[in-house]
Design a protein around this motif. Structure first.
Motif, short mmCIF file in Angstrom:
data_model
loop_
_atom_site.label_atom_id
_atom_site.label_comp_id
_atom_site.label_asym_id
_atom_site.label_seq_id
_atom_site.Cartn_x
_atom_site.Cartn_y
_atom_site.Cartn_z
N HIS A 7 0.64 -1.43 -0.03
CA HIS A 7 -0.09 0.11 0.07
C HIS A 7 0.76 1.34 -0.18
O HIS A 7 0.14 2.37 0.39
CB HIS A 7 -0.93 0.46 1.60
N VAL A 8 1.86 1.61 -0.08
CA VAL A 8 3.07 2.18 -0.24
C VAL A 8 2.76 3.67 -0.87
O VAL A 8 2.92 4.81 -0.98
CB VAL A 8 4.47 2.27 -0.41
N ASP A 9 2.23 3.22 -1.70
CA ASP A 9 1.54 4.61 -2.81
C ASP A 9 0.04 4.44 -2.74
O ASP A 9 -0.38 5.57 -3.10
CB ASP A 9 1.98 4.60 -4.70
N GLY A 10 -0.99 3.62 -1.98
CA GLY A 10 -1.93 3.97 -1.74
C GLY A 10 -3.36 3.98 -2.21
O GLY A 10 -4.09 4.31 -2.81
N PHE A 11 -2.40 3.09 -4.16
CA PHE A 11 -3.25 2.37 -5.14
C PHE A 11 -4.17 1.11 -4.29
O PHE A 11 -3.32 0.65 -3.46
CB PHE A 11 -2.70 2.34 -6.33
N GLU A 16 -0.79 -0.18 -12.31
CA GLU A 16 -0.17 -1.17 -12.99
C GLU A 16 0.88 -1.96 -11.52
O GLU A 16 2.30 -1.16 -10.84
CB GLU A 16 0.41 -0.54 -13.88
N ARG A 17 1.64 -3.12 -12.22
CA ARG A 17 2.29 -3.32 -11.76
C ARG A 17 3.73 -3.05 -12.00
O ARG A 17 4.56 -2.88 -10.93
CB ARG A 17 3.14 -4.86 -11.90
N SER A 18 4.52 -2.37 -12.68
CA SER A 18 4.96 -1.86 -13.02
C SER A 18 5.62 -0.43 -11.86
O SER A 18 6.68 -0.47 -11.58
CB SER A 18 6.01 -0.84 -13.80
N SER A 19 4.54 0.38 -11.74
CA SER A 19 4.67 1.31 -10.91
C SER A 19 5.20 0.45 -8.69
O SER A 19 5.29 1.43 -8.23
CB SER A 19 3.13 1.98 -10.59
N ARG A 20 4.54 -0.23 -9.17
CA ARG A 20 4.38 -1.34 -7.95
C ARG A 20 5.98 -1.62 -7.65
O ARG A 20 6.77 -1.55 -6.54
CB ARG A 20 3.65 -2.77 -7.73
N SER A 111 -1.25 9.97 3.58
CA SER A 111 -2.15 10.40 2.44
C SER A 111 -2.26 9.21 1.37
O SER A 111 -3.08 8.29 0.69
CB SER A 111 -2.41 11.01 2.26
N GLY A 112 -0.95 8.79 0.77
CA GLY A 112 -0.82 7.78 -0.28
C GLY A 112 -1.30 8.29 -1.13
O GLY A 112 -0.50 10.16 -1.42
N LEU A 113 -0.90 8.06 -2.78
CA LEU A 113 -1.09 7.90 -3.70
C LEU A 113 0.38 8.61 -3.80
O LEU A 113 0.54 10.26 -4.96
CB LEU A 113 -2.38 9.02 -4.42
N LEU A 114 1.43 9.25 -3.49
CA LEU A 114 2.82 9.17 -3.76
C LEU A 114 3.05 10.99 -2.66
O LEU A 114 4.13 10.98 -3.44
CB LEU A 114 3.34 9.38 -5.08
N LEU A 115 2.07 11.29 -2.29
CA LEU A 115 2.34 12.51 -1.72
C LEU A 115 3.72 12.19 -1.12
O LEU A 115 4.32 13.38 -0.82
CB LEU A 115 1.39 12.89 -1.32
N GLU A 116 3.81 11.33 -0.62
CA GLU A 116 4.72 11.57 1.13
C GLU A 116 5.74 11.02 0.57
O GLU A 116 6.34 9.97 0.95
CB GLU A 116 3.92 10.85 2.37
N GLY A 117 6.70 10.91 -0.40
CA GLY A 117 7.16 10.07 -0.97
C GLY A 117 8.41 10.22 -0.69
O GLY A 117 8.89 9.14 -0.03
N ALA A 152 5.41 11.11 -14.81
CA ALA A 152 5.33 9.22 -15.05
C ALA A 152 4.24 8.49 -14.93
O ALA A 152 4.75 7.05 -13.90
CB ALA A 152 6.68 9.53 -14.26
N GLY A 153 3.38 8.19 -15.34
CA GLY A 153 2.09 7.27 -14.81
C GLY A 153 1.75 7.00 -13.63
O GLY A 153 0.99 6.35 -13.08
N HIS A 154 1.97 8.28 -13.07
CA HIS A 154 0.89 8.18 -11.43
C HIS A 154 -0.13 8.71 -11.55
O HIS A 154 -0.61 9.98 -12.45
CB HIS A 154 2.37 8.30 -10.76
N HIS A 155 -0.88 9.00 -10.77
CA HIS A 155 -1.74 9.24 -10.71
C HIS A 155 -2.00 11.09 -8.99
O HIS A 155 -0.94 11.17 -8.48
CB HIS A 155 -2.59 9.04 -9.90
N ASP A 156 -2.20 11.84 -9.46
CA ASP A 156 -2.65 13.34 -9.12
C ASP A 156 -3.00 12.81 -7.37
O ASP A 156 -3.92 12.23 -7.34
CB ASP A 156 -3.40 14.01 -9.46
#
Length: 354
Positions: A7-11, A16-20, A111-117, A152-156
């Motif tokens: 769940h590191v990106d909150g999705f 997509e597997r590549s993003s994971r 939050s997730g979705l890479l906000l806290e990268g 880069a294929g990620h969500h806002d």
């Protein structure tokens, strides 16, 4: 155990597997860099005292997350926020004290979705120790999410800018607290339902207020692209000088393009963000003035951080009330100067910083 790596990106699981693989790699390669911060950490006295009084200690990354946890869990928790007001979460790196907070918490919400990268490493580390870690955006359908060009294929990640989107985060908090503390699950559901009614009123206020702006002026220009969900939900064309993440740099071509738009379309105001430097916004104003069109700073908006703790703007409801009110008034619409609830403490008709 709640596995943060999943769940590191909150999705949701359909990501997509590549993003994971990408974010799993980032999380794993950074663990050694902060590993020393996890040694010698001890429980702070205030945390121990709260737990002795029967309160759970909940750590939350950003203010928007911390606030909805407080609204749902109430007096059963003590929420400790990590990234404070006026701080950009895209760039934030956890300190030793932050790591201590995460380790001493009973559960963690982010939050997730890479906000806290840049916090992914620390969150991964505590999850590996068996700590319950929840991304509040997990219930949001992937079809709802925006995927801007060049990201880069990620969500806002800025879903809180649409009240209806953030209502799903409230539902996730209630669900997660029920899992964590099943004895009081019904209480969490009941408090979330009451809070969701307040947010529905806020959503209606945003929609009706922004609809009063003359159609030709419904253009929101800000420091970076944090307001795309806001624009989609409430009928505004949104233009950010920088990209989704403030790590990107604005070029001269970007600024010149926006200056030309401001002049041609006679847009009266642009907006500064509390967590982003204002130099690029001021460059827009200077450029428009040089072309004979007077553009003003419509005011300061809360984007990636809320207002000061203890103020109305330091709550999610107050944050959005402020943004809606200041945008509406600056672009020529009609909204009460003190906002939906008459509680705004920040001047909404000047360019003064909150």
């Amino acid at each position: 155990m709640h596995n943060l790596i999943m769940h590191v990106d909150g999705f949701p699981d359909t990501r997509e597997r590549s993003s994971r693989r990408l974010w799993l790699l980032i999380a794993l390669t950074g663990i050694m860099a902060i590993g020393g911060q996890f040694s010698g950490c001890s429980r702070e006295p205030t945390q121990a005292g709260d737990q002795q009084r029967g309160r759970f200690i909940i750590a939350a990354t950003v203010g928007m997350v911390a606030d909805i946890v407080r609204q749902v869990a109430g007096d059963r928790v003590t929420v400790q926020g990590i990234i404070g007001e006026g701080v950009d979460p895209h760039l934030y790196k956890p300190t030793r004290n932050d790591v201590n907070t995460l380790l001493n918490a009973d559960a963690i919400f982010y939050s997730g979705l890479l906000l806290e990268g840049k916090m992914a490493d620390a969150l991964t580390k505590v999850a590996k120790r068996g700590k319950p870690v929840y991304a509040v955006t997990e219930l949001i359908d992937e079809e709802y999410l925006l995927e801007p060009p060049g990201f880069a294929g990620h969500h806002d990640p800025h879903v809180w800018m649409d009240v209806q989107g953030w209502m799903k985060a409230v539902e996730k908090v209630a669900q997660a607290m029920g899992e964590f503390d099943p004895e009081h699950a019904d209480e969490y559901v009941k408090s979330s339902e009451a809070y969701l009614l307040e947010l529905a009123k806020l959503d209606d206020y945003a929609r009706s207020s922004i609809a009063t702006i003359p159609e030709s002026r419904r253009v929101l220009v800000t420091a970076h692209d944090a307001f795309n969900y806001f624009g989609r939900a409430y009928g505004l064309e949104v233009m950010g000088i920088q990209g989704i993440s403030t790590e990107s740099e604005a070029g001269l071509e970007d600024i010149n393009r926006l200056v030309e738009m401001l002049v041609q379309r006679k847009i009266p105001a642009v907006f500064v963000e509390t967590s982003v430097a204002d130099k690029n916004v001021r460059a827009l104003i200077e450029g428009a003035n040089a072309h004979g069109w007077n553009v003003e700073i419509g005011g300061w908006l809360y984007s990636d951080a809320m207002g000061a703790s203890g103020t109305y703007e330091g709550t999610y409801l107050g944050m959005i009330d402020h943004n809606v009110t200041i945008v509406t008034r600056a672009l020529g619409g009609t909204a009460p100067i003190a906002g939906m609830n008459g509680k705004l403490t920040v001047k909404t008709d000047t360019g003064e910083a909150p």
